[in-house]
Design a protein around this motif. Sequence first.
Motif, mmCIF file in Angstrom:
data_model
loop_
_atom_site.group_PDB
_atom_site.id
_atom_site.type_symbol
_atom_site.label_atom_id
_atom_site.label_comp_id
_atom_site.label_asym_id
_atom_site.label_seq_id
_atom_site.Cartn_x
_atom_site.Cartn_y
_atom_site.Cartn_z
ATOM 1 N N LYS A 133 31.453 43.135 41.503
ATOM 2 C CA LYS A 133 32.654 43.971 41.442
ATOM 3 C C LYS A 133 33.544 43.741 42.661
ATOM 4 C CE LYS A 133 31.126 47.893 38.642
ATOM 5 N NZ LYS A 133 30.907 49.350 38.643
ATOM 6 N N THR A 134 32.931 43.634 43.823
ATOM 7 C CA THR A 134 33.694 43.398 45.049
ATOM 8 C C THR A 134 34.416 42.064 44.985
ATOM 9 O OG1 THR A 134 32.115 44.732 46.301
ATOM 10 C CG2 THR A 134 33.521 43.265 47.560
ATOM 11 N N LYS A 135 33.718 41.039 44.513
ATOM 12 C CA LYS A 135 34.353 39.724 44.390
ATOM 13 C C LYS A 135 35.475 39.759 43.366
ATOM 14 C CE LYS A 135 30.493 36.879 45.907
ATOM 15 N NZ LYS A 135 29.515 35.850 45.534
ATOM 16 N N ALA A 136 35.274 40.465 42.262
ATOM 17 C CA ALA A 136 36.317 40.578 41.244
ATOM 18 C C ALA A 136 37.546 41.297 41.797
ATOM 19 C CB ALA A 136 35.781 41.301 40.010
ATOM 20 N N ALA A 137 37.318 42.349 42.572
ATOM 21 C CA ALA A 137 38.434 43.071 43.184
ATOM 22 C C ALA A 137 39.176 42.177 44.178
ATOM 23 C CB ALA A 137 37.927 44.336 43.878
ATOM 24 N N ALA A 138 38.433 41.387 44.933
ATOM 25 C CA ALA A 138 39.061 40.471 45.885
ATOM 26 C C ALA A 138 39.886 39.413 45.158
ATOM 27 C CB ALA A 138 38.002 39.820 46.758
ATOM 28 N N ARG A 139 39.338 38.890 44.055
ATOM 29 C CA ARG A 139 40.085 37.890 43.274
ATOM 30 C C ARG A 139 41.349 38.506 42.674
ATOM 31 N NH1 ARG A 139 34.838 36.106 41.837
ATOM 32 N NH2 ARG A 139 34.834 37.460 40.012
#
Length: 102
Positions: free
Chosen positions: A68-74
Amino acid sequence: MPDSRASVEAQEKLVSDIKSVISDAEEMLSATADQVGDKVATLRARVQTRLHDAKVRLGEAEAVLVAKTKAAARATDAYVHESPWTSIGVAAGVGLLLGLVI
């Protein structure tokens, strides 16, 4: 975005709290290792099984949290690339507010 960020922060705190509980339970098991008796042995085995299950589920939760964190960053990165001037304006506004507060 603020709701998803709050959700991620809440999940991070939950993961941290669960890690703390697991650590405390492991310490308790170590401290009571010299206790004997059928009831104590049964209880220790049950607690060890539950701790193992909790560790597995915690690992899965951490993986979801990282995803989720990586998706938010992307998503943030994509937004900044699509709307650079809006992003610059927001950053300038936040900087101005922080400067006034300080």
